[in-house]
Design an enzyme around this catalytic site. Structure first.
Site, mmCIF file in Angstrom:
data_model
loop_
_atom_site.group_PDB
_atom_site.id
_atom_site.type_symbol
_atom_site.label_atom_id
_atom_site.label_comp_id
_atom_site.label_asym_id
_atom_site.label_seq_id
_atom_site.Cartn_x
_atom_site.Cartn_y
_atom_site.Cartn_z
ATOM 1 N N GLN A 139 36.345 34.540 22.919
ATOM 2 C CA GLN A 139 37.560 33.950 22.350
ATOM 3 C C GLN A 139 37.200 32.921 21.290
ATOM 4 O O GLN A 139 37.798 32.887 20.213
ATOM 5 C CB GLN A 139 38.396 33.297 23.458
ATOM 6 C CG GLN A 139 38.988 34.318 24.414
ATOM 7 C CD GLN A 139 39.788 33.686 25.529
ATOM 8 O OE1 GLN A 139 39.914 32.462 25.607
ATOM 9 N NE2 GLN A 139 40.342 34.510 26.397
ATOM 10 N N ASP A 152 35.007 38.570 33.905
ATOM 11 C CA ASP A 152 36.340 38.724 34.503
ATOM 12 C C ASP A 152 36.307 39.531 35.800
ATOM 13 O O ASP A 152 37.273 39.532 36.558
ATOM 14 C CB ASP A 152 37.295 39.397 33.510
ATOM 15 C CG ASP A 152 37.599 38.487 32.326
ATOM 16 O OD1 ASP A 152 37.428 37.262 32.443
ATOM 17 O OD2 ASP A 152 38.005 39.012 31.272
ATOM 18 N N LYS A 183 39.028 29.624 33.948
ATOM 19 C CA LYS A 183 39.832 30.817 33.672
ATOM 20 C C LYS A 183 41.283 30.532 34.067
ATOM 21 O O LYS A 183 41.679 29.384 34.165
ATOM 22 C CB LYS A 183 39.243 32.021 34.408
ATOM 23 C CG LYS A 183 37.849 32.406 33.909
ATOM 24 C CD LYS A 183 37.885 32.854 32.463
ATOM 25 C CE LYS A 183 36.513 33.215 31.947
ATOM 26 N NZ LYS A 183 36.523 33.520 30.511
ATOM 27 N N ARG A 217 38.353 30.003 39.378
ATOM 28 C CA ARG A 217 38.158 31.210 40.194
ATOM 29 C C ARG A 217 37.060 31.038 41.247
ATOM 30 O O ARG A 217 37.100 31.712 42.282
ATOM 31 C CB ARG A 217 37.857 32.415 39.296
ATOM 32 C CG ARG A 217 39.092 32.859 38.550
ATOM 33 C CD ARG A 217 38.866 34.046 37.652
ATOM 34 N NE ARG A 217 40.146 34.488 37.114
ATOM 35 C CZ ARG A 217 40.289 35.242 36.031
ATOM 36 N NH1 ARG A 217 39.221 35.644 35.371
ATOM 37 N NH2 ARG A 217 41.489 35.585 35.626
ATOM 38 N N ARG A 261 43.917 37.933 38.507
ATOM 39 C CA ARG A 261 42.698 38.504 39.092
ATOM 40 C C ARG A 261 42.442 38.003 40.521
ATOM 41 O O ARG A 261 41.782 38.669 41.304
ATOM 42 C CB ARG A 261 41.503 38.279 38.181
ATOM 43 C CG ARG A 261 41.705 38.932 36.812
ATOM 44 C CD ARG A 261 40.415 39.204 36.092
ATOM 45 N NE ARG A 261 40.632 39.313 34.650
ATOM 46 C CZ ARG A 261 41.154 40.369 34.034
ATOM 47 N NH1 ARG A 261 41.512 41.444 34.725
ATOM 48 N NH2 ARG A 261 41.329 40.380 32.732
#
Ligand code: S3P
Length: 435
Positions: free
Chosen positions: A172, A317, A344, A348, A390
């Site tokens: 990104q 991811d 994220k 996570r 996720r």
């Protein structure tokens, strides 16, 4: 089991997972096709665009900047104006970090004022990583909390090229800088510590922009992309839930057709093989600059492995569901160099660590990863999904490993950001719902 996309959801499925599926289009490529299409001369025709909330955020943003986006049969057609214009209102990127960070790069070069914001999750995610390098190019921007967090305010203007040496591998950030570089005087280059996904480089090349790659350095100069045709392969980050579930659930075999297998994204396949799963690729081909194949994973006795270093950006991811799978592997699985997981859509590492521990996993958390000792049976638990798709999908896979217990996800609306058909597909491949 019926398909729910909002509010709480009790999962009570049983494995094994068997069948052949296609997963929705790659999210990263979908964002880029809309945004680069909006910057391009002529029209960009996109097949297989992901129809999910994150991509809707980018679509609304490019329309606010003067592009038109229309459906024509099974294609999406993007046409940009001669020059993108100042938006008439704040741009809401919803849950989508890719929208916000890539747009920050583009808007730095467009005269006028723009404000980018997002939901409660996105407003907790760091933006200094794009602000600092863009400032070095002469951009005028600021953000909340001492330039740390969205909203981001951008006053676009003239930019000059610069060489950026990045501390974290982030596609990104790399993309935001390269996009600003399309508006800058002189050359703009980015050096990454490890190679991150290269969809930007591939698509810009496909649109006629010279992109120079030298090892871990990527450079562009001012250019306007030319409209092109994009064919979006299936998203390996979405397929990961089915592939990891299949690897861990005895008797499973799942094939995902037309799956993107760009080598900057296939760290998961390397890890599945290292853990002993049977992975086969058939019909490998490249369309519109992106490789794809039909990927099959069969269950096997899994063993623990080490996941660290250069592979991390190639499966970042997928790590939440890899953590789920690792609870079923014999021995110790170690994940390191993955501090990025903490910034994220949620933290996570904390979310999966805490949730899997409650479900019975033996897990030790580090600042940049974790160690999981297995195999351990899992049990049903209530799960907070924390606005993170996720986490929700990983724990729906964890439920299959409980042997029929119930896992209650407190809110599954977040799944619509990347994979609205997830629960329907899972019903399709799972052997059944537990009584
Ligand atoms: C993305 C890059 C990665 C990834 C995200 C999509 C992209 O983020 O986690 O889901 O499309 O460029 P970072 O750049 O923060 O690593």
């Amino acid at each position: 089991m019926t398909t729910h996309t909002n509010g709480p959801l009790a999962c009570r499925r049983k494995g094994p997972l068997r069948g052949t599926i296609e997963v929705p289009g790659d999210k990263s490529i979908s964002h880029r096709s809309l945004l680069f299409g909006a910057l391009a001369s002529g029209e960009t025709r996109v097949r297989g665009l992901l129809d999910a909330e994150d991509v809707h955020s980018t679509r609304k943003a490019v329309v606010a900047l003067g592009a038109t986006v229309r459906e024509e049969g099974d294609e999406i057609v993007v046409v940009g104006p001669e020059k993108l214009r100042e938006p008439g209102d704040v741009i809401d990127c919803g849950n989508s970090g890719t929208s916000l960070r890539l747009l920050t790069g583009v808007l730095s070069g467009i005269p006028g004022l723009a404000v980018l914001t997002g939901d409660a999750s996105l407003r907790k995610r760091p933006v200094r990583r794009v602000i600092d390098p863009l400032r070095k190019m002469g951009a005028n921007l600021s953000a909340r909390d001492g330039d740390r967090l969205p909203p981001v305010v951008i006053r676009g203007g003239p930019l000059r090229g610069a060489r950026h040496v990045m501390e974290v591998a982030s596609a990104q950030v790399k993309s935001a800088i390269l996009l600003a570089g399309l508006f800058a005087e002189g050359e703009t280059s980015v050096v990454e510590p490890e190679r991150s996904r290269d969809h930007t480089e591939r698509m810009l090349r496909g649109m006629g922009v010279p992109v120079r790659v030298n090892g871990l350095e990527v450079a562009v100069s001012a250019a306007r992309p030319r409209g092109t045709r994009v064919d979006v392969p299936g998203d390996i980050s979405s397929a990961a839930f089915f592939l990891c579930g299949a690897a861990a659930l005895p008797g499973s075999k799942v094939t995902v057709r037309n799956l993107g297998v760009n080598e900057t994204r296939t760290g998961l396949l390397d890890v599945l093989r290292a853990m002993g799963a049977k992975v086969t690729l058939e019909g490998a081909r490249e369309i519109a600059g992106e490789p794809r194949a039909d990927v099959t994973v069969e269950a096997a006795e899994l063993r623990g492995t080490e996941i660290r270093g250069a592979v991390i950006p190639r499966l970042i991811d997928e790590l939440p569901v890899v953590m789920v799978m690792a609870t079923q592997a014999r021995g110790r699985t170690v994940i390191r160099d993955a501090r990025e997981l903490r910034v994220k859509e949620s933290d996570r590492l904390a979310a999966m660590g805490e949730t899997l521990a409650r479900a019975g996993a033996k897990i030790e958390l580090y600042d940049d990863g974790c160690a999981i000792d297995g195999p351990t049976p899992l049990r049903g638990v209530p799960v907070q999904t924390r606005l993170d798709h996720r986490i929700a999908m990983s724990m729906a896979i964890a439920q299959l490993l409980t042997g029929g217990d119930e896992v209650v996800l407190d809110d599954v609306a977040c799944v619509a950001t990347s994979f609205p058909s997830f629960f329907r597909l899972l019903d399709q491949v799972a052997a059944g719902a537990a009584p």
